[in-house]
Enzyme design. Structure first.
Site, PDB file in Angstrom:
ATOM      1  N   THR A  30       0.865  -1.266   0.040  1.00 24.26           N
ATOM      2  CA  THR A  30      -0.130   0.040   0.059  1.00 24.26           C
ATOM      3  C   THR A  30       0.824   1.289   0.047  1.00 24.26           C
ATOM      4  O   THR A  30       0.214   2.432  -0.312  1.00 24.26           O
ATOM      5  CB  THR A  30      -0.842   0.342   1.184  1.00 24.26           C
ATOM      6  OG1 THR A  30      -0.082   0.067   2.365  1.00 24.26           O
ATOM      7  CG2 THR A  30      -1.826  -0.970   1.299  1.00 24.26           C
ATOM      8  N   LYS A  31       2.098   1.174   0.215  1.00 17.00           N
ATOM      9  CA  LYS A  31       2.859   2.261   0.383  1.00 17.00           C
ATOM     10  C   LYS A  31       3.257   3.151  -0.998  1.00 17.00           C
ATOM     11  O   LYS A  31       2.815   2.563  -1.975  1.00 17.00           O
ATOM     12  CB  LYS A  31       4.121   1.849   1.126  1.00 17.00           C
ATOM     13  CG  LYS A  31       4.028   1.170   2.432  1.00 17.00           C
ATOM     14  CD  LYS A  31       3.652   2.036   3.612  1.00 17.00           C
ATOM     15  CE  LYS A  31       2.852   1.568   4.732  1.00 17.00           C
ATOM     16  NZ  LYS A  31       3.557   0.877   5.800  1.00 17.00           N
TER      17      LYS A  31
END
Ligand SMILES: *Cc1c(COP(=O)(O)O)cnc(C)c1O
Length: 396
Positions: A193-194
């Site tokens: 998700t980063k």
């Protein structure tokens, strides 16, 4: 779900994901090339990823590992953290920031945050320093830089190490300098998700040669040479073990993805900046909403867009607001549940209700909206419309 009102605007049958990665054909090709090459784990792609990242942010050493948690663990090992030591950690963060301190049987000293930045409050940090304090864990929450000048000044005065939990920070900046180069050591995360991803992955950054030496040895079983040297054409089968290390090395498959993601980090950031600008333009005139801080000396990485509610102007609270967005097909999350409220930290350290009032008050009114480079203008409009609709139906 029966308690939520029927939405006027809905993409409930085609929900907008909260944080999918942007993976294009170049990413796929880069990984497939490694798979076909006959060398799939730590090797040339990993070395290149480290070199490119170090050049990119201007740091002497970058060590690619399999998570930011691993990088933070290696950072605390590199400074020689001992069981009697304390590390100052904001309560408003992911548990990884504090759990790594517990790996050493040392004490994470939780402190409150600043209501504007949601990062460490320097005054709270100053008040928490004791003769046992060894380090400050500066979390750049959501990608907004922590107040590094103040934290470094405190660290200098008390002889402390500053570690950046920069899991959200790349490619943000503070006073023109990249997040991840502002403390003694830093950890980036490349979790799915980063801001850039290797599926699972992280990077330890430091200018300190001794820290890098130790971390490079400890990241692969405490072996004095890495497997690239050992298994490469020119490598030897001999190695020495100098410490009981960990298994934290990055694979070349992950590094290839990282390199390919790094090449488009700037483009992806510009798109997130655009999304953030559109959100904030739409929300800033609504007395029910507070857009995130975006201070002039900070280049926000826009990993997260943390919207805050003004509960006095609404008849519903954050939890219900999240539910209402969910019924309208908008994925959301909350970053983060303060650590002191979790069973483990409560039981281990006896935290009580009423502690860390700023973090608690902000936690109660915050939610994270979707923000990622793959969002179309129509996606952004859907979020803005859904938020607006909820506000109009539930304003006080
Ligand atoms: C994601 C995250 C981490 C851990 O990153 P991993 O790469 O998943 O280990 C650490 N700190 C914060 C604040 C995070 O959000």
């Amino acid at each position: 779900m029966t308690t939520t009102s029927r939405p006027a605007v809905s993409r409930a049958d085609n929900p907008l994901a909260f944080a999918p990665p942007e993976i294009d054909e170049e990413d796929v090709e880069a990984v497939v090339e490694v798979l076909r090459s006959g060398w799939i784990t730590t090797g040339p792609r990993t070395q290149e990823f480290e070199r490119r990242m170090a050049e990119r942010v201007g740091v002497r050493h970058a060590l690619a590992v399999n998570s930011a948690t691993a990088a933070l663990h290696l950072a605390l090992d590199a400074i020689g953290l001992r069981p009697e030591d304390e590390v100052i950690v904001p309560t408003l963060t992911f548990t990884a920031s504090a759990e790594v301190v517990r790996y050493f049987d040392a004490t994470p000293v939780l402190v409150d945050v600043d209501p504007v930045t949601l990062c460490l409050d320097p005054e709270a940090v100053a008040a928490a320093i004791t003769p046992r304090t060894r380090a400050i864990m500066a979390v750049h929450l959501g990608g907004h830089a922590a107040p590094m000048d103040e934290l470094r000044e405190l660290a200098g005065r008390h002889g402390l190490v500053v570690i950046e939990d920069a899991a959200h920070g790349f490619p943000g900046a503070y006073r023109g300098r990249p997040i991840g180069t502002l403390g003694d050591l830093a950890a980036y995360s490349f979790y799915a998700t980063k801001t850039i991803t290797t599926a699972e992955g992280g990077m330890l950054l430091t200018d300190n040669d001794a820290y890098e030496d130790r971390a490079r040895v400890m990241c692969l079983h405490g072996m004095s040479r890495d497997s690239w040297n050992r298994y490469g054409a020119s490598g030897s089968w001999r190695y020495d073990v100098v410490a009981p290390g960990f298994k934290y090395n990055m694979t070349d498959m992950a590094a290839a993805l990282g390199l390919s993601q790094l090449a488009k980090a700037e483009r992806m950031l510009s798109r997130r900046m655009e999304v953030a600008r559109r959100y904030s333009a739409a929300f800033k005139s609504r007395p029910e909403l507070q857009p995130p801080a975006d201070l002039p000396h900070v280049q926000h990485s826009w990993h997260l867009y943390i919207l805050r509610l003004h509960p006095e102007n609404l008849r519903i609270g954050r939890d219900r607001f999240v539910e209402e967005l969910q019924t309208r097909g908008i994925g959301t999350s909350v970053h983060f549940i303060p650590l002191h409220t979790f069973t483990y930290y409560r039981q281990r350290y006896g935290f009580q209700d009423g502690m860390f009032p700023v973090a608690m008050a902000q936690f109660e009114r915050m939610l994270s909206l979707p923000i990622y480079s793959k969002m179309s203008d129509a996606d952004v409009d859907d979020v803005i419309d859904a938020v607006g609709d909820i506000v109009e139906r539930h304003r006080a």
